[in-house]
Scaffold this active site. Structure first.
Site, PDB file in Angstrom:
ATOM      1  N   GLY A 197       0.819  -1.200   0.000  1.00 10.67           N
ATOM      2  CA  GLY A 197       0.000   0.000   0.000  1.00 10.67           C
ATOM      3  C   GLY A 197       0.853   1.250   0.000  1.00 10.67           C
ATOM      4  N   SER A 227       1.827   5.526   4.624  1.00  8.16           N
ATOM      5  CA  SER A 227       0.822   6.075   5.548  1.00  8.16           C
ATOM      6  C   SER A 227      -0.535   5.396   5.420  1.00  8.16           C
ATOM      7  CB  SER A 227       0.669   7.595   5.399  1.00  8.16           C
ATOM      8  OG  SER A 227       1.900   8.240   5.654  1.00  8.16           O
ATOM      9  N   ALA A 228      -0.599   4.271   4.698  1.00  2.00           N
ATOM     10  CA  ALA A 228      -1.870   3.536   4.586  1.00  2.00           C
ATOM     11  C   ALA A 228      -2.182   2.753   5.856  1.00  2.00           C
ATOM     12  CB  ALA A 228      -1.843   2.592   3.386  1.00  2.00           C
ATOM     13  N   GLY A 229      -1.169   2.470   6.669  1.00  2.78           N
ATOM     14  CA  GLY A 229      -1.395   1.729   7.902  1.00  2.78           C
ATOM     15  C   GLY A 229      -0.803   0.333   7.904  1.00  2.78           C
ATOM     16  N   LYS A 230       0.093   0.043   6.985  1.00  2.63           N
ATOM     17  CA  LYS A 230       0.677  -1.296   6.880  1.00  2.63           C
ATOM     18  C   LYS A 230       1.421  -1.703   8.151  1.00  2.63           C
ATOM     19  CE  LYS A 230       3.030  -0.141   3.270  1.00  2.63           C
ATOM     20  NZ  LYS A 230       2.647   1.283   3.233  1.00  2.63           N
ATOM     21  N   SER A 231       2.239  -0.827   8.681  1.00  2.00           N
ATOM     22  CA  SER A 231       3.014  -1.161   9.878  1.00  2.00           C
ATOM     23  C   SER A 231       2.117  -1.390  11.083  1.00  2.00           C
ATOM     24  CB  SER A 231       4.028  -0.058  10.185  1.00  2.00           C
ATOM     25  OG  SER A 231       4.981   0.020   9.160  1.00  2.00           O
ATOM     26  N   ASP A 274      11.083  -0.026   4.515  1.00  2.00           N
ATOM     27  CA  ASP A 274      11.782   1.179   4.993  1.00  2.00           C
ATOM     28  C   ASP A 274      13.104   0.834   5.667  1.00  2.00           C
ATOM     29  OD1 ASP A 274       9.708   2.717   4.041  1.00  2.00           O
ATOM     30  OD2 ASP A 274       8.853   3.167   6.009  1.00  2.00           O
TER      31      ASP A 274
END
Length: 184
Positions: free
Chosen positions: A11, A14-18, A38
């Site tokens: 994604g 800032s989509a929320g993957k982490s 990252d």
């Protein structure tokens, strides 16, 4: 030893993957390692962090909004190819993995080839552009405009095994759905 499980979360930044990965680690019945793209990019020496040979960030404006194109040079491409190999090696040792990726470089075919022997699931992590841009600004650790540039590129041509929308569901709710869908 049972076959390793690999869940790739793809994604826009800032989509929320982490957050989903962290929640999924706490919910899964077996241990899962969280592998972040990252982290691999950060392995590049500082002089290659914004350099044509490493990873280059080209700032421009599109429709009155900042846009940051990400260009991967030859050293950066080796790092990302190495990441995919490392994921396969970790799975080969029986480790379950949640891979947090932004697939703008065409890496999915490599993942599919390298992870064919494992239980491999590709999950699309979505949110509307306005939500992603607002999160990007709130975070403060991203260049404003990354989401804008990635938005039309990250999901292009990818058929997902499952999709979640982080503008409608919390990270925990997304993780629960992923866990249940793939019996993790």
């Amino acid at each position: 030893m049972s076959k390793a499980k690999v869940v790739l979360l793809n994604g826009v930044g800032s989509a929320g993957k982490s957050s989903i990965a962290t929640a999924l680690q706490s919910l899964a019945r077996e241990p899962f390692l969280h592998v972040q793209m990252d982290t691999y990019i950060e392995m590049l020496p500082e002089p290659l962090q914004d350099h044509p040979d490493g990873v280059c960030y080209e700032v421009s404006e599109e429709a009155g909004k900042p846009s940051v194109a990400v260009r991967i040079g030859p050293v950066g491409a080796r790092v990302l190819a190495g990441m995919r190999q490392a994921v396969a090696a970790m799975a080969g040792e029986g480790n379950n993995l949640i891979v947090d990726e932004v697939l703008c470089d065409g890496g999915l075919p490599d993942y599919r080839r390298l992870l064919a022997a494992f239980e491999f699931h590709v999950v699309g992590v979505f949110a509307p552009l306005e939500v992603l841009e607002a999160r990007e600004l709130r975070r403060g650790d991203r260049l404003a405009g990354l989401a804008h540039w990635q938005y039309e590129r990250v999901h292009r041509g990818i058929g997902y095994d499952f999709e979640v929308d982080t503008s409608r569901l919390s990270a925990l709710e997304c993780a629960e759905l992923i866990r249940d869908r793939f019996r993790l």
